[in-house]
Design an enzyme around this catalytic site. Structure first.
Site, PDB file in Angstrom:
ATOM      1  CG  HIS A 481      17.502   4.303 103.158  1.00 54.43           C
ATOM      2  ND1 HIS A 481      18.788   4.779 103.137  1.00 54.43           N
ATOM      3  CD2 HIS A 481      17.533   3.192 103.936  1.00 54.43           C
ATOM      4  CE1 HIS A 481      19.567   3.996 103.865  1.00 54.43           C
ATOM      5  NE2 HIS A 481      18.824   3.025 104.369  1.00 54.43           N
ATOM      6  CD  GLU A 482      14.823   0.893 105.277  1.00 55.89           C
ATOM      7  OE1 GLU A 482      15.210  -0.267 104.995  1.00 55.89           O
ATOM      8  OE2 GLU A 482      15.436   1.624 106.083  1.00 55.89           O
ATOM      9  CG  HIS A 485      18.414  -1.679 102.413  1.00 53.28           C
ATOM     10  ND1 HIS A 485      19.783  -1.793 102.397  1.00 53.28           N
ATOM     11  CD2 HIS A 485      18.132  -0.766 103.376  1.00 53.28           C
ATOM     12  CE1 HIS A 485      20.306  -0.986 103.313  1.00 53.28           C
ATOM     13  NE2 HIS A 485      19.323  -0.344 103.912  1.00 53.28           N
ATOM     14  CG  HIS A 488      21.967  -4.806  97.598  1.00 52.10           C
ATOM     15  ND1 HIS A 488      22.751  -4.398  98.664  1.00 52.10           N
ATOM     16  CD2 HIS A 488      22.803  -5.506  96.803  1.00 52.10           C
ATOM     17  CE1 HIS A 488      23.997  -4.816  98.488  1.00 52.10           C
ATOM     18  NE2 HIS A 488      24.046  -5.499  97.369  1.00 52.10           N
TER      19      HIS A 488
END
Length: 690
Positions: A481-482, A485, A488
């Protein structure tokens, strides 16, 4: 803080500022911070110099007698404050991940000063009028988007207010900044003081020897030699509750977690958050809005609190219904074991794990040996990124770090060109705030010729006695999940840093990270990283099948605790009359009851007194964003599944439409361009089996 590079102007620098590493452009690759040179004493002079310098830059722009243009107004504003930005970026990362008494003192001292500085910019009528005077029709692309962005920021800040109301706004912003910092500081105290001490290893029966050794070392370090200390994570439920056999120990830990910040001591946050809620309402009403949420959400994808609450409500009813069925199942198990007690929150994870074993023949202790942290990172997270996007990683031991636990990698794009520097900080510390996050030391910008410098921070337990660092599958998901980011930020492809990468609405920013979670269970990727830490054997297919079958296990509980927190956030921020605020605990209970989310066995993921996301972390009236983003995720993931899964082709498409566009385009359009339709709730309900 404005992304910062100054317009041409000469400022006198003293020897102390000339020798301050925060006031020099770093000579390290991609301007990575020179942590080996940065000391506590550098921050104050850097702040003071940077504040003064940007104030002069802003005055020069506002008082320019030339006709307003994009270049002499918007771009000049975008480029102002480089020194202040450099200093505050490093500072905010350190105060989150490796703080100390001096940094905390500075944080308190400058909270109101920084708030006042932002107000001097965004409440500057001359500057606002210059931006308004620019003909948007004459602009294209990111120039137009950046101008529109600043217009919105100024208007949301109150640039249209009367001078008297601007003065009121400045006072409110100053007080809120101080209170937000105070909340974070109190919570750090509460988390540290809330750690639970046990006398005997028998109290921790059910934990692994590695976990017991870590608890013993933690106690020794805290001056409690011979005892065992369990530190608190930032959520309500604590990871150890899943395995602790001693019910009294479970209850002790849960209650310590729940009550950590309501003890009428230095770590009690209630008066602080109540004051913040009132001030936020005053701020919104000064802006002509009924509630803080109405003011805050207008520039998000949801646009209105009603839209956000409608989504939450559509999911809440089936989630609560399923959670109650799960509770009955667990109670049946307790009764079958002659437990003789009613299911309580501190029992849920312990018995849910047994239900999972019974239903799916899946035991967390069976799968944990296959998830050694560095293997998951390099053969899982990094491997997935290579499979989907073609990027690769090389460890860098020559770059300085802010703590010895931190590791650094250089990132290379699919064509082999160097594209970023990536820091990783895995282990929990007393001086680190709870949770996991991604942040940037340097944001990508073509105009500034900047490449990203990114950090992921976690709070995993550090192994002791040369034990392997094994993580649960939930923590594996957190890592993916992290890193979503991070992707992104890595793939940002913007002219201007303000529009770059993760600088998007809250209810969109979690979407890319949630999509990346799905890579963890991709068959090719999973078999590459799920290797037994001792035998190096690949996880058996039978275990993979069990993990997949149990993927939506406990989803009623998981979704309900999340929605309870989201609804609690909205309750605090949709109040329209100050008289409707009540003492924290009463307000919380009544709000959850009102929305049907007061489920005895399913506590909210964050209890108001330690809800850092909304009282010190920027998610005020925005915690719903996780659910909104998750709905986007499930819509997009359904598209990905029907088009071949987590393939390179789909990765490149996701990079093109979502990961690389930052906030430079209409994100609703970017989403519909990717999936072919607007967001629907049905995929969320189906994927969560609600």
């Amino acid at each position: 803080m404005l992304v910062a590079f100054s317009s041409p102007h000469v400022f006198a620098q003293t020897n102390s500022t000339m020798n301050n590493p925060l006031l020099q452009k770093s000579t390290l690759q991609y301007q990575a911070p020179p942590f080996n040179l940065i000391k506590n004493e550098h921050f104050k002079p850097a702040f003071d110099f940077g504040l003064k310098k940007q104030e002069e830059e802003i005055e020069k722009i506002a008082n320019n007698t030339a006709k307003p243009t994009f270049e002499n107004t918007v771009l000049a504003l975008e480029l102002s404050g480089k020194d202040l930005n450099r200093a505050t970026t490093v500072f905010s990362n350190l105060t989150g991940s490796n703080t100390n008494d001096e940094l905390q003192k500075l944080e308190k001292e400058y909270a109101a000063i920084f708030a006042a500085h932002r107000d001097k910019i965004y409440l500057n009528s001359k500057l606002y009028q210059r931006i308004k005077a620019i003909n948007l029709g004459s602009l294209k692309g990111e120039d137009k988007k950046l101008t529109e962005h600043y217009l919105e920021v100024f208007e949301l800040a109150g640039a249209n207010l009367s001078e008297a109301d601007k003065a009121k706004m400045k006072a409110i912003n100053s007080e809120l900044a101080v209170l937000s910092t105070a909340f974070g500081s109190k919570l750090l105290i509460a988390r540290k003081n809330g750690a639970v001490l046990f006398d005997s290893p028998s109290d921790l029966d059910g934990l692994s020897q590695q976990e017991i050794d870590a608890a013993k070392e933690l106690a020794t370090n805290a001056g409690q030699s011979g005892k065992y200390l369990i530190s608190l994570q930032n959520t309500t439920q604590q990871p150890v509750l899943q395995n602790l056999k001693n019910r009294a120990s479970r209850e002790k830990i849960f209650k310590a977690s729940w009550s950590r910040a309501e003890k009428n001591d230095d770590g009690d946050t209630r008066a602080t958050l109540e004051k913040m809620a009132r001030l936020r309402l005053q701020k919104a009403q000064l802006m002509g809005k009924k509630s803080f949420a109405e003011w805050k959400i207008q520039d998000q994808m949801a646009k209105t609190p009603e839209a956000a609450m409608t989504l939450l409500a559509e999911i809440a009813a089936p989630a609560v219904k399923k959670a109650k069925l799960e509770a009955k199942e667990i109670q049946t198990l307790i009764d079958s074991q002659n437990g003789g007690f009613k299911l309580e929150p501190w029992d849920w994870n312990f018995y849910a794990e047994q239900v999972r074993k019974e239903k799916y023949d899946l035991d967390e202790s069976q799968i944990k040996p296959y998830f050694e942290i560095k293997t998951v990172l390099e053969k899982g997270v990094f491997y997935a990124a290579k499979q989907m996007y073609g990027i690769t990683f090389k460890e860098r031991k020559d770059l300085p770090v802010y703590h010895s636990d931190v590791v650094v990698y250089e990132v290379f794009d699919k064509d082999g060109s160097s594209m970023a520097i990536y820091y990783l900080d895995f282990y929990t510390r007393d001086n680190k705030r709870g949770g996991a996050w991604m942040s940037s030391f340097v944001k990508q910008s073509h105009y500034l010729k900047q490449k990203p410098v990114i950090v992921n921070v976690y709070n995993f337990e550090k192994p002791v006695n040369n034990n392997p660092s094994l993580v649960s599958f939930d923590n594996v998901i957190t890592m993916f999940h992290e890193f979503g980011h991070t992707l992104h930020g890595l793939f940002a492809n913007q002219q201007y840093a303000t529009l770059s990468g993760t600088s998007v609405p809250r209810d969109f920013v979690e979407f890319p990270s949630q999509i990346n979670e799905h890579a963890a269970l991709d068959p090719v990727i999973l078999k590459n990283y799920a290797l037994h830490y001792q035998t190096k054997e690949v996880i058996p297919q039978a275990l993979i099948d069990k993990i997949k079958k149990s993927e939506t296990f406990n989803s009623g509980y998981n979704v309900t605790e999340l929605l309870a927190a989201s609804t609690l956030d909205m309750a605090w921020h949709t109040v329209t009359n100050e008289a409707d605020f009540k003492p924290t605990l009463t307000f919380e209970t009544e709000a959850l009851k009102k929305y049907g989310l007061l489920v005895d066995e399913v506590p909210t993921r964050y209890h108001s007194p330690y809800f850092a996301h909304i009282f010190s972390g920027g998610y005020s009236a925005g915690y719903y964003a996780y659910t909104w983003s998750k709905t986007l995720d499930y819509n997009a993931y359904d598209w990905i599944k029907t088009h071949g899964g987590m393939t390179r082709e789909n990765g490149e498409r996701f990079r093109k439409y979502i990961l690389s566009v930052g906030n430079s385009v209409d994100l609703n359009k970017a989403f519909t361009d990717f999936v072919g339709h607007e967001m629907q709730v049905k995929p969320y309900l189906e994927n969560e089996d609600l």
